[in-house]
Design a protein around this motif. Structure first.
Motif, PDB file in Angstrom:
ATOM      1  N   GLU A 203       2.243  -6.757   9.437  1.00 10.11           N
ATOM      2  CA  GLU A 203       1.528  -5.294   9.015  1.00 10.11           C
ATOM      3  C   GLU A 203       1.839  -4.818   8.339  1.00 10.11           C
ATOM      4  OE1 GLU A 203      -1.305  -5.903  11.038  1.00 10.11           O
ATOM      5  OE2 GLU A 203      -1.108  -8.045  11.271  1.00 10.11           O
ATOM      6  N   LEU A 204       2.894  -4.131   8.522  1.00 11.85           N
ATOM      7  CA  LEU A 204       3.200  -3.257   7.457  1.00 11.85           C
ATOM      8  C   LEU A 204       3.068  -3.289   6.503  1.00 11.85           C
ATOM      9  CD1 LEU A 204       4.384  -0.715   6.837  1.00 11.85           C
ATOM     10  CD2 LEU A 204       6.842  -1.281   7.554  1.00 11.85           C
ATOM     11  N   ALA A 205       3.959  -4.758   6.211  1.00 11.13           N
ATOM     12  CA  ALA A 205       3.106  -5.582   4.412  1.00 11.13           C
ATOM     13  C   ALA A 205       1.807  -5.286   4.193  1.00 11.13           C
ATOM     14  CB  ALA A 205       4.324  -7.175   4.251  1.00 11.13           C
ATOM     15  N   ARG A 206       1.006  -5.784   5.483  1.00 11.04           N
ATOM     16  CA  ARG A 206      -0.096  -5.710   4.586  1.00 11.04           C
ATOM     17  C   ARG A 206      -0.767  -4.939   4.501  1.00 11.04           C
ATOM     18  NH1 ARG A 206      -3.386 -10.545   6.467  1.00 11.04           N
ATOM     19  NH2 ARG A 206      -1.608 -11.512   7.883  1.00 11.04           N
ATOM     20  N   ALA A 207      -0.340  -2.889   5.146  1.00 10.99           N
ATOM     21  CA  ALA A 207      -0.603  -2.284   5.041  1.00 10.99           C
ATOM     22  C   ALA A 207      -0.621  -1.695   3.784  1.00 10.99           C
ATOM     23  CB  ALA A 207       0.140  -1.213   5.906  1.00 10.99           C
ATOM     24  N   CYS A 208       0.917  -1.864   2.952  1.00  9.52           N
ATOM     25  CA  CYS A 208       1.233  -1.463   1.510  1.00  9.52           C
ATOM     26  C   CYS A 208       0.743  -1.818   0.243  1.00  9.52           C
ATOM     27  CB  CYS A 208       2.927  -2.772   1.721  1.00  9.52           C
ATOM     28  SG  CYS A 208       4.505  -1.244   2.913  1.00  9.52           S
ATOM     29  N   ILE A 209      -0.084  -3.461   0.917  1.00  9.76           N
ATOM     30  CA  ILE A 209      -0.345  -4.232  -0.413  1.00  9.76           C
ATOM     31  C   ILE A 209      -2.181  -3.525  -0.211  1.00  9.76           C
ATOM     32  CG2 ILE A 209       0.851  -5.398  -1.219  1.00  9.76           C
ATOM     33  CD1 ILE A 209      -0.899  -7.349   0.776  1.00  9.76           C
ATOM     34  N   SER A 210      -2.269  -2.778   0.959  1.00 10.52           N
ATOM     35  CA  SER A 210      -4.334  -2.472   1.161  1.00 10.52           C
ATOM     36  C   SER A 210      -4.200  -1.599   0.797  1.00 10.52           C
ATOM     37  CB  SER A 210      -4.342  -1.791   3.060  1.00 10.52           C
ATOM     38  OG  SER A 210      -5.363  -1.602   3.073  1.00 10.52           O
ATOM     39  N   ARG A 211      -5.587  -1.428   0.056  1.00  7.03           N
ATOM     40  CA  ARG A 211      -6.326  -0.367  -1.044  1.00  7.03           C
ATOM     41  C   ARG A 211      -6.653   1.213   0.090  1.00  7.03           C
ATOM     42  NH1 ARG A 211     -10.826  -3.257  -4.900  1.00  7.03           N
ATOM     43  NH2 ARG A 211      -9.668  -4.619  -5.925  1.00  7.03           N
ATOM     44  N   GLU A 212      -6.732   0.286   1.301  1.00  2.00           N
ATOM     45  CA  GLU A 212      -6.716   1.869   3.238  1.00  2.00           C
ATOM     46  C   GLU A 212      -5.798   3.167   2.138  1.00  2.00           C
ATOM     47  OE1 GLU A 212      -9.925   0.267   5.446  1.00  2.00           O
ATOM     48  OE2 GLU A 212      -7.629  -0.218   5.694  1.00  2.00           O
ATOM     49  N   PHE A 213      -4.416   2.706   2.237  1.00  2.00           N
ATOM     50  CA  PHE A 213      -3.225   3.541   2.763  1.00  2.00           C
ATOM     51  C   PHE A 213      -2.884   3.181   1.162  1.00  2.00           C
ATOM     52  CE2 PHE A 213      -3.685   0.666   6.017  1.00  2.00           C
ATOM     53  CZ  PHE A 213      -3.180   1.540   7.325  1.00  2.00           C
ATOM     54  N   ALA A 214      -1.420   4.730   0.878  1.00  2.00           N
ATOM     55  CA  ALA A 214      -0.849   5.052  -0.300  1.00  2.00           C
ATOM     56  C   ALA A 214       0.417   5.250  -0.158  1.00  2.00           C
ATOM     57  CB  ALA A 214      -2.054   5.788  -0.772  1.00  2.00           C
ATOM     58  N   VAL A 215       1.342   4.203   0.706  1.00  2.00           N
ATOM     59  CA  VAL A 215       2.496   4.679   1.554  1.00  2.00           C
ATOM     60  C   VAL A 215       2.967   5.630   0.650  1.00  2.00           C
ATOM     61  CG1 VAL A 215       2.002   2.209   3.020  1.00  2.00           C
ATOM     62  CG2 VAL A 215       3.304   2.419   0.716  1.00  2.00           C
TER      63      VAL A 215
ATOM     64  N   VAL B  57      -8.219   7.848   5.252  1.00  4.10           N
ATOM     65  CA  VAL B  57      -8.547   8.744   6.144  1.00  4.10           C
ATOM     66  C   VAL B  57      -9.961   9.492   5.565  1.00  4.10           C
ATOM     67  CG1 VAL B  57      -8.683  11.421   5.874  1.00  4.10           C
ATOM     68  CG2 VAL B  57      -6.324  10.349   5.524  1.00  4.10           C
ATOM     69  N   ASP B  58     -10.784   9.120   4.614  1.00  2.00           N
ATOM     70  CA  ASP B  58     -12.125   9.094   4.174  1.00  2.00           C
ATOM     71  C   ASP B  58     -12.912   8.562   5.764  1.00  2.00           C
ATOM     72  OD1 ASP B  58     -11.996  10.699   2.214  1.00  2.00           O
ATOM     73  OD2 ASP B  58     -12.022   8.906   1.152  1.00  2.00           O
TER      74      ASP B  58
ATOM     75  N   MET C 173      -0.553   8.177  14.271  1.00  2.00           N
ATOM     76  CA  MET C 173       1.569   7.988  15.329  1.00  2.00           C
ATOM     77  C   MET C 173       1.896   7.232  13.850  1.00  2.00           C
ATOM     78  SD  MET C 173       0.344   7.103  19.064  1.00  2.00           S
ATOM     79  CE  MET C 173      -0.707   7.263  20.058  1.00  2.00           C
ATOM     80  N   CYS C 174       3.311   7.344  13.762  1.00  2.00           N
ATOM     81  CA  CYS C 174       3.647   6.564  12.610  1.00  2.00           C
ATOM     82  C   CYS C 174       3.485   6.368  11.089  1.00  2.00           C
ATOM     83  CB  CYS C 174       4.231   5.405  12.504  1.00  2.00           C
ATOM     84  SG  CYS C 174       5.549   4.201  12.025  1.00  2.00           S
ATOM     85  N   ILE C 175       2.666   5.162  11.048  1.00  2.00           N
ATOM     86  CA  ILE C 175       1.886   5.008   9.718  1.00  2.00           C
ATOM     87  C   ILE C 175       0.237   6.226   9.634  1.00  2.00           C
ATOM     88  CG2 ILE C 175       0.640   3.936   9.977  1.00  2.00           C
ATOM     89  CD1 ILE C 175       1.605   1.795   7.483  1.00  2.00           C
ATOM     90  N   THR C 176      -0.261   6.607  11.052  1.00  2.00           N
ATOM     91  CA  THR C 176      -1.436   6.860  10.880  1.00  2.00           C
ATOM     92  C   THR C 176      -0.640   8.946  11.196  1.00  2.00           C
ATOM     93  OG1 THR C 176      -1.901   7.182  12.872  1.00  2.00           O
ATOM     94  CG2 THR C 176      -2.609   4.948  11.755  1.00  2.00           C
ATOM     95  N   GLY C 177       0.311   9.213  11.413  1.00  2.00           N
ATOM     96  CA  GLY C 177       0.249  10.194  11.496  1.00  2.00           C
ATOM     97  C   GLY C 177       0.466  11.361  10.638  1.00  2.00           C
ATOM     98  N   ASN C 178       0.353  10.912   9.232  1.00  2.00           N
ATOM     99  CA  ASN C 178      -0.193  12.477   8.602  1.00  2.00           C
ATOM    100  C   ASN C 178      -1.903  12.390   8.418  1.00  2.00           C
ATOM    101  OD1 ASN C 178       2.152  10.463   7.346  1.00  2.00           O
ATOM    102  ND2 ASN C 178       2.595  13.104   6.147  1.00  2.00           N
ATOM    103  N   PHE C 179      -2.401  11.117   8.867  1.00  2.00           N
ATOM    104  CA  PHE C 179      -3.394  11.384   8.325  1.00  2.00           C
ATOM    105  C   PHE C 179      -4.204  12.603   9.551  1.00  2.00           C
ATOM    106  CE2 PHE C 179      -4.685   6.271   7.949  1.00  2.00           C
ATOM    107  CZ  PHE C 179      -3.555   7.282   7.078  1.00  2.00           C
TER     108      PHE C 179
END
Length: 262
Positions: free
Chosen positions: A79-91, A101-102, A125-131
């Motif tokens: 799932e982390l790999a998917r997030a890294c290439i997703s346009r929804e995340f800027a890791v 966030v929008d 939490m974690c990858i969404t914590g800063n959101f």
């Protein structure tokens, strides 16, 4: 619906052409629970149940993963790999929020429009914590909680200190803090995924508006917490009175009550 989500209703929410499932439970002021990697695992579900039992309406969007699927290392990496290439995340963005966030900001507006009250709570939490910090730009978010905020990934000095928020959004957050808004943030002291430099940045930016909880996970710590401890209110929670992770959980619930009920 997975058996672990019994007691939750499932609805969908659409914003700007993106539709996601949202799991809902409880009554009272609204709290948006943004899960950590790899998704809405049983421990995240149990946290959401605790929030609902404390007198809040939980809205838990499915941002990634399979709801109810237990945590495992291969599942988390996938799932982390998917997030890294997703346009929804800027890791890797230190001074920019993820596009997701929008959508989450629109969800918070939807929750507040339905439930009203003093505002909406939001915990990442974690990858969404800063959101949760970026969501504060909108005045409807009255109780933001950052649990082990892990973006940007700590590659290099600037990213270790980065808060994953644009300069304009951070300026808006500071204005809100100057007007009485508060932020709660938590981490384990030796969590490599949530570097201490990030909390130094948060304290510098937010000043007295930031309440931070940093739980000792160093060698020989009193509680026997492993150095790898990461998830304060879920996977690494020790649900015993007096334990620092239980105290952190209790503080999250109290913070929601203070900010949303008054």
């Amino acid at each position: 619906m997975p058996i672990e989500l019994d007691g939750f209703s499932r609805e969908s929410f659409t914003h700007d052409g993106a539709t996601k499932d949202v799991y809902r439970r409880g009554s009272g002021p609204g709290v948006v629970v943004m899960s950590e990697m790899p998704g809405i695992t049983p421990t995240v579900i149990r946290f959401a149940e605790r929030v609902a039992a404390d007198g809040f309406t939980v809205f838990m969007p499915q941002l990634f993963g399979t709801p109810g699927k237990p945590l495992s290392f291969p599942y988390a990496i996938s799932e982390l790999a998917r997030a890294c290439i997703s346009r929804e995340f800027a890791v890797l963005a230190a001074n920019e929020s993820s596009p997701l966030v929008d959508w989450l900001r629109a969800l918070c507006h939807h929750v507040h429009a339905e439930l009203g009250g003093k505002g909406v709570g939001a915990i990442g939490m974690c990858i969404t914590g800063n959101f949760a910090l970026a969501l504060m730009v909108d005045p409807v978010v009255a109780a933001p909680v950052l649990s082990q905020p892990s973006l940007p990934f700590g590659i290099g000095t600037a990213r270790r200190a980065g808060m994953h928020i644009s300069e304009s959004d951070l300026a808006a957050v500071k204005e809100r803090c100057a007007s009485g808004a508060q932020v709660l943030a938590m981490r384990f002291t030796h969590d490599a995924l949530c570097p201490g430099e990030r909390f130094v940045s948060l304290r510098k930016a937010l000043g007295p508006a930031l309440e931070s909880i940093e739980i000792d996970s160093g060698p020989g710590n009193r509680w026997g917490l492993p150095r790898r401890a990461h998830s304060v209110v879920t996977n690494d929670l020790v649900d015993e009175v007096g334990h620092p992770t239980r105290q952190a959980l209790d503080r999250v619930l109290a913070f929601f009550g203070e900010r949303l009920r008054g």
